[in-house]
Write an enzyme that holds these catalytic residues in place. Structure first.
Site, short mmCIF file in Angstrom:
data_model
loop_
_atom_site.label_atom_id
_atom_site.label_comp_id
_atom_site.label_asym_id
_atom_site.label_seq_id
_atom_site.Cartn_x
_atom_site.Cartn_y
_atom_site.Cartn_z
N HIS A 142 0.80 -1.23 0.00
CA HIS A 142 0.00 0.00 0.00
C HIS A 142 0.82 1.28 0.00
CE1 HIS A 142 1.04 0.16 4.24
NE2 HIS A 142 0.65 1.42 4.22
C1 UD1 Z 1 -2.41 5.91 4.80
C2 UD1 Z 1 -1.19 6.46 5.52
C3 UD1 Z 1 -0.15 5.38 5.69
C4 UD1 Z 1 -0.74 4.17 6.36
C5 UD1 Z 1 -1.94 3.71 5.55
C6 UD1 Z 1 -2.57 2.51 6.17
C7 UD1 Z 1 -0.71 8.84 5.10
C8 UD1 Z 1 0.21 9.79 4.44
N1 UD1 Z 1 -0.57 7.54 4.76
O1 UD1 Z 1 -2.01 5.55 3.48
O2 UD1 Z 1 0.90 5.88 6.51
O3 UD1 Z 1 0.24 3.14 6.43
O4 UD1 Z 1 -2.88 4.78 5.49
O5 UD1 Z 1 -3.45 1.88 5.27
O6 UD1 Z 1 -1.52 9.23 5.89
N2 UD1 Z 1 -8.62 4.97 -0.61
C9 UD1 Z 1 -9.85 4.41 -0.85
N3 UD1 Z 1 -10.63 4.06 0.22
C10 UD1 Z 1 -10.22 4.22 1.49
C11 UD1 Z 1 -8.97 4.82 1.73
C12 UD1 Z 1 -8.17 5.16 0.67
O7 UD1 Z 1 -10.25 4.23 -1.99
O8 UD1 Z 1 -10.96 3.85 2.40
C13 UD1 Z 1 -7.77 5.32 -1.75
C14 UD1 Z 1 -8.06 6.69 -2.30
O9 UD1 Z 1 -7.82 6.68 -3.66
C15 UD1 Z 1 -7.01 7.54 -1.64
C16 UD1 Z 1 -5.83 6.58 -1.65
O10 UD1 Z 1 -6.42 5.31 -1.38
O11 UD1 Z 1 -6.76 8.72 -2.29
C17 UD1 Z 1 -4.79 6.87 -0.61
O12 UD1 Z 1 -5.42 6.91 0.67
P1 UD1 Z 1 -4.77 7.78 1.86
O13 UD1 Z 1 -5.62 7.67 3.07
O14 UD1 Z 1 -4.41 9.14 1.40
O15 UD1 Z 1 -3.40 7.03 2.14
P2 UD1 Z 1 -3.08 5.49 2.30
O16 UD1 Z 1 -2.38 5.07 1.09
O17 UD1 Z 1 -4.24 4.69 2.74
#
Ligand code: UD1
Length: 377
Positions: free
Chosen positions: A208
Site C-alpha cells: 500500500h
Molecule cells: C495511509 C497512511 C499510511 C498508512 C496507511 C494505512 C498517510 C500519508 N498515509 O495511506 O501511513 O500506512 O494509510 O493503510 O496518511 N482509498 C480508498 N478508500 C479508502 C482509503 C483510501 O479508496 O478507504 C484510496 C483513495 O484513492 C485515496 C488513496 O487510497 O486517495 C490513498 O489513501 P490515503 O488515506 O491518502 O493514504 P493510504 O495510502 O491509505
C-alpha cells in the site's frame, strides 16, 4: 482527564481498539474519526469486529492530495477542539490524521500525546516520516514502543515526556491470535473468500505504500510476486483500494497464481498471516504482527522503522525491497516448499503470545496535564 483521540486510518482504528477500554475506564474520551479511510473494507468493518465504540465525531475527510487532505482536517479539527476543550489530544502513528491532530492541538496550546513516538525510517521522501517527526516535536507525552524509538528521540534532543510503553498492537495481536490459531479458522476463511488454500501452502501479501504505487515499483513487485507464486503456493494479495486504482491507471495486470482479495478485517488478516508459508508486505503493522506470530516476513521496502524485527538470520523478517532474487532466496531459506506446511501447522499449534500491557501504561501516564517522568537522558 478529558481526552480527544484523533484517528483516521485502518491501522489507527486497530490501535484505538487496543487502547480504548483502558482509556475509557480512566478518562473521559472523545473519539474523532477524520474519515481518511472511508471504504467499509478499510474502516467500517473494524468497529464491529474490534468492539470499537462509534466515533463521537466523524469528519468525513478522505481522498485528495496530502496538503489538501491535511488542511481540511485542520479546518475541521480546530473548532471541534475549541468546543471540546480537552486536557490532551492523543494521536497515533504517522498518517496525515496524526499530523493534523497534533498540529491543530499544538496551535491551540492543547498538550499532545503521541502513541508510537520516536520511530524513524530516516527517509524524508516518505510522507509518514514527515508526519512522525512533526508529531514528535509537538508532543508533550511521547509513548515510544521500543528502546530504539527512545534512542531516536534522544538523538533529536527529545527526552522530556518520553516513556517506553511497548506496542499497543502487540496486546491486541496476543488476544486475537489465540482465537485464530485453529485450522478450522483458516478453512472457514478459505470457504468464505472462495480460496483454494491450506495451511503453509500460500503466501499472504499486502502492498500500500506511496513509494510502491509508482508504475516502476508496481512493475517490480508484480514481477517479484510472479517469481515466488506457484500453482500450489499462490500469493493471496489483500489489495488496498489506493493500490488497486494505481494498478488500473498504469494498466498493470497481476500475474497468474496471484489471487486478489479485498482488504480484510483484523481477525482474518491475522489468521491469514499465521497460517501462511510466509508474508510479503510493505506494512509496518503486518511486519510486526508476523514477527510476533513467528511467520517469515519479506518486507517490500529498503528501510524499516521496526529495526528489532530484522535483526539477523534468526529474525523472522527480512528487508528484500523489490529484489526478485532476494525474495526467492529468502522464501526458500525461511519457508522451503517441502517444509512450509509442517512449519505453519507447528507454529499455529505452539503459539503463545502474552500481552505486554502497553494500553495500561499509556492510560496511567495520562493522569495529569504535567508531562511524565523523563527517561533515557
Ligand atoms: C495511509 C497512511 C499510511 C498508512 C496507511 C494505512 C498517510 C500519508 N498515509 O495511506 O501511513 O500506512 O494509510 O493503510 O496518511 N482509498 C480508498 N478508500 C479508502 C482509503 C483510501 O479508496 O478507504 C484510496 C483513495 O484513492 C485515496 C488513496 O487510497 O486517495 C490513498 O489513501 P490515503 O488515506 O491518502 O493514504 P493510504 O495510502 O491509505
Amino acid at each position: 482527564m478529558r481526552i480527544v483521540s484523533v484517528v483516521g486510518t485502518r491501522p489507527q482504528l486497530i490501535k484505538v481498539a487496543a487502547l480504548q477500554p483502558a482509556l475509557r475506564r480512566d478518562h473521559e474520551d472523545i473519539f474523532v474519526d477524520t474519515g481518511q479511510h472511508y471504504d467499509d473494507a478499510m474502516a467500517g468493518n473494524f468497529f464491529a469486529e474490534l468492539g470499537l465504540a462509534r466515533p463521537d465525531h466523524s469528519l468525513g475527510i478522505g481522498g485528495g492530495g496530502h496538503g489538501d487532505q491535511t488542511g481540511r482536517m485542520l479546518i475541521a479539527l480546530e473548532p471541534l477542539l475549541l468546543d471540546a476543550s480537552p486536557d490532551a489530544v492523543i494521536v497515533y502513528g504517522d498518517t496525515n490524521s496524526t499530523l493534523a491532530g497534533a498540529l491543530a492541538a499544538a496551535k491551540l496550546g492543547i498538550p499532545v500525546a503521541h502513541v508510537e513516538a520516536g520511530l524513524r525510517s530516516f527517509d524524508r521522501r516518505m510522507p509518514e516520516e514527515i508526519n512522525r517527526v512533526v508529531a514528535d516535536h509537538l508532543s508533550t507525552w511521547l509513548f515510544a514502543p521500543t528502546p530504539a524509538a527512545v534512542a531516536n528521540l534522544a538523538t533529536e534532543g527529545i527526552t522530556a515526556g518520553v516513556l517506553e510503553v511497548g506496542d499497543l498492537m502487540f496486546d491486541l495481536a496476543a488476544r486475537i491470535s489465540a482465537e485464530v490459531r485453529g485450522p478450522a479458522v483458516l478453512a472457514a476463511i478459505a470457504s468464505r473468500l472462495n480460496l483454494a488454500i491450506s495451511t503453509g501452502r500460500y503466501l499472504f501479501a499486502t502492498v500500500h505504500r506511496a513509494e510502491n504505487r509508482s508504475p516502476e515499483a508496481m512493475a517490480a513487485w508484480t514481477a517479484l510476486f510472479e517469481a515466488v507464486a506457484l500453482p500450489d503456493r499462490p500469493v493471496v494479495l489483500a489489495l488496498h483500494p489506493g493500490t488497486r486504482i494505481a494498478l488500473e491507471t498504469a494498466h498493470i495486470v497481476l500475474p497468474p497464481n496471484v489471487i486478489v482479495i479485498e482488504p480484510q478485517g483484523y481477525r482474518t488478516s491475522l489468521a491469514l498471516q499465521l497460517h501462511a508459508a510466509a508474508v510479503l508486505t510493505d506494512s509496518g503493522g503486518i511486519q510486526r504482527e508476523s514477527a510476533w506470530l513467528g511467520v517469515p516476513c519479506l518486507v517490500l521496502r529498503d528501510t524499516t522503522e521496526w529495526v528489532e524485527t530484522v535483526g539477523g538470520p534468526d529474525s523472522s523478517a527480512v528487508l528484500v525491497g523489490l529484489d526478485r532474487s532476494a525474495a526467492i532466496r529468502e522464501i526458500d531459506a525461511r519457508a522451503p516448499q517441502g517444509q512450509s506446511a509442517r512449519q505453519a501447522t507447528d507454529r499455529a499449534a505452539g503459539l503463545r503470545v502474552v500481552q505486554a500491557g502497553a494500553a495500561e501504561r499509556i492510560s496511567a501516564a495520562l493522569v495529569s496535564a504535567e508531562p511524565p517522568v523523563e527517561v533515557g537522558t
